[in-house]
Design an enzyme around this catalytic site. Structure first.
Site, short mmCIF file in Angstrom:
data_model
loop_
_atom_site.label_atom_id
_atom_site.label_comp_id
_atom_site.label_asym_id
_atom_site.label_seq_id
_atom_site.Cartn_x
_atom_site.Cartn_y
_atom_site.Cartn_z
N ASP A 1 14.96 0.00 -0.85
CA ASP A 1 15.90 -0.02 0.27
C ASP A 1 16.99 -1.03 -0.10
OD1 ASP A 1 16.72 0.50 2.93
OD2 ASP A 1 15.53 -1.13 3.73
N ASP B 1 7.29 2.79 -3.53
CA ASP B 1 7.51 3.88 -2.58
C ASP B 1 8.99 4.06 -2.23
OD1 ASP B 1 7.57 1.47 -1.21
OD2 ASP B 1 6.27 2.10 0.42
N ASP C 1 4.39 3.97 6.21
CA ASP C 1 3.85 3.80 7.56
C ASP C 1 4.91 3.42 8.57
OD1 ASP C 1 3.74 0.96 6.32
OD2 ASP C 1 3.33 0.59 8.44
N PHE D 1 14.62 6.00 8.79
CA PHE D 1 13.28 5.46 8.56
C PHE D 1 12.33 6.62 8.28
CE2 PHE D 1 9.22 3.46 9.21
CZ PHE D 1 9.42 2.20 8.67
N LYS E 1 16.98 4.55 -1.35
CA LYS E 1 18.02 4.48 -0.31
C LYS E 1 19.19 3.69 -0.88
CE LYS E 1 15.00 4.39 3.75
NZ LYS E 1 14.56 3.53 4.86
N LYS F 1 0.81 -1.20 0.00
CA LYS F 1 0.00 0.00 0.00
C LYS F 1 0.85 1.26 0.00
CE LYS F 1 -1.97 -1.99 3.70
NZ LYS F 1 -2.79 -2.32 4.88
N GLY F 2 2.16 1.11 0.21
CA GLY F 2 3.03 2.27 0.43
C GLY F 2 3.04 3.28 -0.69
P1 IMP Z 1 13.58 -3.53 0.24
O1 IMP Z 1 13.15 -4.89 -0.25
O2 IMP Z 1 14.63 -3.64 1.31
O3 IMP Z 1 14.02 -2.64 -0.89
O4 IMP Z 1 12.34 -2.94 1.01
C1 IMP Z 1 11.50 -2.03 0.45
C2 IMP Z 1 10.25 -1.89 1.26
O5 IMP Z 1 10.53 -1.74 2.66
C3 IMP Z 1 9.52 -0.65 0.84
O6 IMP Z 1 8.66 -0.88 -0.25
C4 IMP Z 1 8.78 -0.27 2.11
O7 IMP Z 1 7.57 -0.97 2.18
C5 IMP Z 1 9.72 -0.72 3.21
N1 IMP Z 1 10.56 0.40 3.65
C6 IMP Z 1 11.88 0.56 3.43
N2 IMP Z 1 12.33 1.70 3.98
C7 IMP Z 1 11.25 2.29 4.54
C8 IMP Z 1 11.07 3.52 5.26
O8 IMP Z 1 11.99 4.32 5.48
N3 IMP Z 1 9.81 3.78 5.69
C9 IMP Z 1 8.75 2.93 5.46
N4 IMP Z 1 8.89 1.79 4.78
C10 IMP Z 1 10.12 1.46 4.33
MG MG Z 2 6.91 -0.81 -1.20
#
Ligand code: IMP
Ligand code: MG
Length: 183
Positions: free
Chosen positions: A105, A102, A162, A155, A133, A45-46
């Site tokens: 990371d 969204d 959220d 964060f 990031k 939902k982000g």
């Molecule tokens: P990744 O697989 O590590 O790239 O994770 C990405 C997902 O982690 C994003 O789509 C978000 O849902 C969540 N996420 C990563 N960083 C943040 C943050 O700073 N705030 C909120 N959600 C985050």
């Molecule tokens: Mg996401």
């Protein structure tokens, strides 16, 4: 002066800053897909707020479709194993696909989705993310064509992001207080 909720240390990007960047991104996307009809695939939902603003700023004709996923294990230290809660409604074979997310990371989530969606043979596949990031990246070579903002290793909350299911409706993007991260 914006009154910040107690969990929020500071504003990272203001409401106005988001609006201006989203319009600039929409212009980049319009130029890329001139004459084409991309399917924007949003990961619930982000990316909901970002998508809603982006789609209205786009001039190019486009479709919208949605996926919902959940990461196995804790969201802080996940492995990239993702469970699909909702798949796309439409076929994407032969169509240009733009994945709208969204935050990228570690990139593990988007790497999984990239493999899943490319296996369906879209005519092209690109990624648009509101926040990148990059310092935290584990998965390399993701086709990230459009980035709203580079973000540091903090964060972020608000504008769809959220913290424990709340704070997502803040109109700006804020930085969560450091002491809450592992609390
Ligand atoms: P990744 O697989 O590590 O790239 O994770 C990405 C997902 O982690 C994003 O789509 C978000 O849902 C969540 N996420 C990563 N960083 C943040 C943050 O700073 N705030 C909120 N959600 C985050
Ligand atoms: Mg996401």
């Amino acid at each position: 002066m914006t009154m910040l909720p107690p969990e929020v240390a500071r504003v990272f990007i203001s409401e106005d800053g988001i609006r201006r960047r989203v319009h600039a991104l929409a212009a980049e996307i319009d130029a890329t897909y001139a004459g084409d009809v991309p399917t924007l695939v949003s990961v619930l939902k982000g990316s909901l707020y970002f998508l809603a603003d982006l789609t209205r700023a786009l001039r190019c004709r486009h479709r919208l479709d949605f996926m919902a996923i959940t990461a196995y294990g804790s969201s802080q230290a996940h492995t990239g194993s993702v469970r699909l809660l909702k798949d796309l409604d439409e076929e994407i074979a032969g169509r240009p696909v733009l994945l709208v997310d969204d935050v990228i990371d570690t990139g593990l989530t988007v790497a999984y989705l990239t493999r899943l969606l490319r296996a369906r043979q879209p005519s092209s596949f690109r990624i648009c993310t509101l926040l990148d990031k990059r310092v935290r990246r584990i998965s390399e070579n993701l086709p990230i064509s459009f980035v709203g903002f580079e973000a540091p290793d903090v964060f972020l909350v608000g504008y769809g992001l959220d913290y424990r299911q709340t704070l997502l409706n803040l109109p700006y993007i804020g930085v969560l207080r450091q002491e809450l991260i592992n609390a």
